[in-house]
Structure formats: C-alpha cells, structure tokens
Motif scaffolding. Sequence first.
Motif, short mmCIF file in Angstrom:
data_model
loop_
_atom_site.label_atom_id
_atom_site.label_comp_id
_atom_site.label_asym_id
_atom_site.label_seq_id
_atom_site.Cartn_x
_atom_site.Cartn_y
_atom_site.Cartn_z
N THR A 172 -7.09 0.21 -10.91
CA THR A 172 -6.76 1.39 -10.11
C THR A 172 -7.22 2.66 -10.81
O THR A 172 -6.45 3.30 -11.55
CB THR A 172 -5.23 1.44 -9.86
N GLU B 170 1.57 -6.49 -2.36
CA GLU B 170 0.36 -6.17 -1.61
C GLU B 170 0.49 -6.59 -0.15
O GLU B 170 0.10 -5.87 0.76
CB GLU B 170 -0.85 -6.85 -2.25
N ARG C 46 -5.15 -2.14 -5.62
CA ARG C 46 -5.59 -0.80 -6.03
C ARG C 46 -4.87 0.27 -5.24
O ARG C 46 -4.40 1.26 -5.80
CB ARG C 46 -7.10 -0.68 -5.84
N ARG C 47 -4.73 0.07 -3.93
CA ARG C 47 -4.08 1.07 -3.09
C ARG C 47 -2.59 1.19 -3.43
O ARG C 47 -2.04 2.29 -3.48
CB ARG C 47 -4.28 0.72 -1.62
N GLU D 114 -7.60 5.52 -9.75
CA GLU D 114 -6.91 6.73 -9.30
C GLU D 114 -5.92 7.24 -10.35
O GLU D 114 -5.56 8.43 -10.35
CB GLU D 114 -6.16 6.47 -7.98
#
Length: 318
Positions: free
Chosen positions: A117, A13, A55-56, A119
């Motif tokens: 996450t 991260e 998350r990204r 996504e």
Amino acid sequence: MPRRTVSLGFVVESAALARIDELGRQLRGCEMATHQATEPTVAGDLHARFNAAARRIWALGDYHKFATETIWQLGPVLVDACGISPGQRVLDVAAGTGNTAIRAAECGARVVASDLTPENFEAGRREAAARGLELEWIEADAESLPFGDGDFDVVTSSLGAIFALDHRAVANEMLRVCRPGGTIGMINFRPEGLAAEFFELLARHAPPPPAGTGSPLLWGSKEHVRALFGDRVESLQMTRGEYVERSPGGPEGYRALFESTFGPVIAVRASLAGDPERSAAFDRDFREFATRGNRGAPGGPAEYPYTYLLVVARKSSR
C-alpha cells in the motif's frame, strides 16, 4: 484456534469490496472456480484481486496515526533482536509507515521499506525526514518481492507479512532475498488473547473467507513457523513477548481510534452501512470487546495487552 479467525486479510477485503465496488461477488465466484479448475490463471486472478482490495483497505483511514498510538513501540524490539548495525542492507516487508524500517535506519543501516500500500509511504517519509533519515520506499507484494537473491543482510516484518494469503510464499521470498548467513526477523501475533478475540470480532461481521485460506495467527505458532522455514535456516529462535496498547480516552477512545484510523475496521463498518441492524450489532460487539479487554486501573487510561511471537532466524550459509 478460536472460531472464524481464518484469514483476517481475506475477511476484511471481502467485506470492503462488497460495499465499495461489488467485487466481493467476483471473489466468491473465483473461490468456486478454484474448486473446479486447475489453470494457474484462476489462482493468479484471485491473488491479483485480493492484492488490489488489500491495497485499498489498508489505505483507508490514517494508518500512521493508528500505528504510532498502538504498535509503534515494537519497531525497536525487532531491530534490537536482529542486531541491526551500521552499513547493513535491510529490507522491511509490509513496512506500513516505517515502524521497524525507520528504527533500522536510525541504527545506520541502509533500509528499503516495502509495502503493498504505497498510499501510506508519504506519512512514512515525513516521519523519517523529521528524524533526519532517508529510506527507500518501494511498492511490493510480500509473496513476490521485486528484489534479487541474497540482496539483503537482514529481512524483517512486524505484524505485516502475516496478512498475506500464502504463508509459504512469504517465507520463501524472505529467505530468497536474504543473503546466506543473513538474518530474518518477525514479530507475529500469537493465536490467543486479545489479538485472537479482535480477529474473531471482525470475522463475525464480515463475509466468510474462501475455504482453505490460512489465519494470520498461524504465524504466532512455533510449529507453523518452524515448518515454513524448515532446514533452510541454521538457527531459529522464537520467544513469546507482550506489549500494551493504551488509550487515554478509555474503552470508548480505543474504539474510536480504530473506527477513525484503522482501514480494516473502517472497511467492515462500510460493508454494513446499508443494514442498520447488523451495523448496530457490530458497534455493540466492538464496544463490548473494548470494555472487556481493558486491563487498566479504574479511572486511568485503558490498557490492552497483546502477546506476540518474536522470530529471529539465521539463514543457512550453504
């Protein structure tokens, strides 16, 4: 323990944020603040920033493609070890695209797949639909699960919850949401072999993590797991296992898979994009890792054996 494997999650991260939106500087500032302040808001702010970054990063690339070509074989192992059966209510923590959760649903369980996450949920839903299954997909932090006490008969996590910062918080939450007498099952990387070498590879090319953060590889230590669960479980079985990741394209194909689909590797490479020398060093080290780690026969698919700790705990009925 190998050198510099401390908190792969935070290493990754930090690396990505340094490139994506300059938040790496703020994270390091928060780290300094934790040594000088005791207010809960400091730790809370750091945790929130970490989760936003995580998350990204895990949304980069194509995690479902990566998972189905590497660790997808582990879902049935964990489901079988936990004895998941029809009608049980199951929570899979840090579920990704459903490696374990989908297999639990195939056994007739009522399954919630939770992950930081969301996504990646769409790929999981497509996979489940192709198998004629329905699961509930919920965004959730492994350290603060949005479920009630004792809501689930079985709580699982396969190579997922180990990446959270606070190991004890994860153990506490998995125990809390599991009913008395219920089952908690995990598959965790062992602190040796190719997993340790891979984590060290990333750590060599990323910013150092804050002091005192724990390595995800600790979850592969029987002593560490025993200390986390303690006397809150009435039985704790831990066995060593091994699985093999295969690449038809050889070592170069294996490296290309990570670089195109695996968020943490994509993030580290992005963090080095402005420094050709360091970027070349990372590529060189990754190529050397993929070549050295290959145990496949000459001319055949590359093969990479990884060891793991299979944990099956029975929560105390008291």
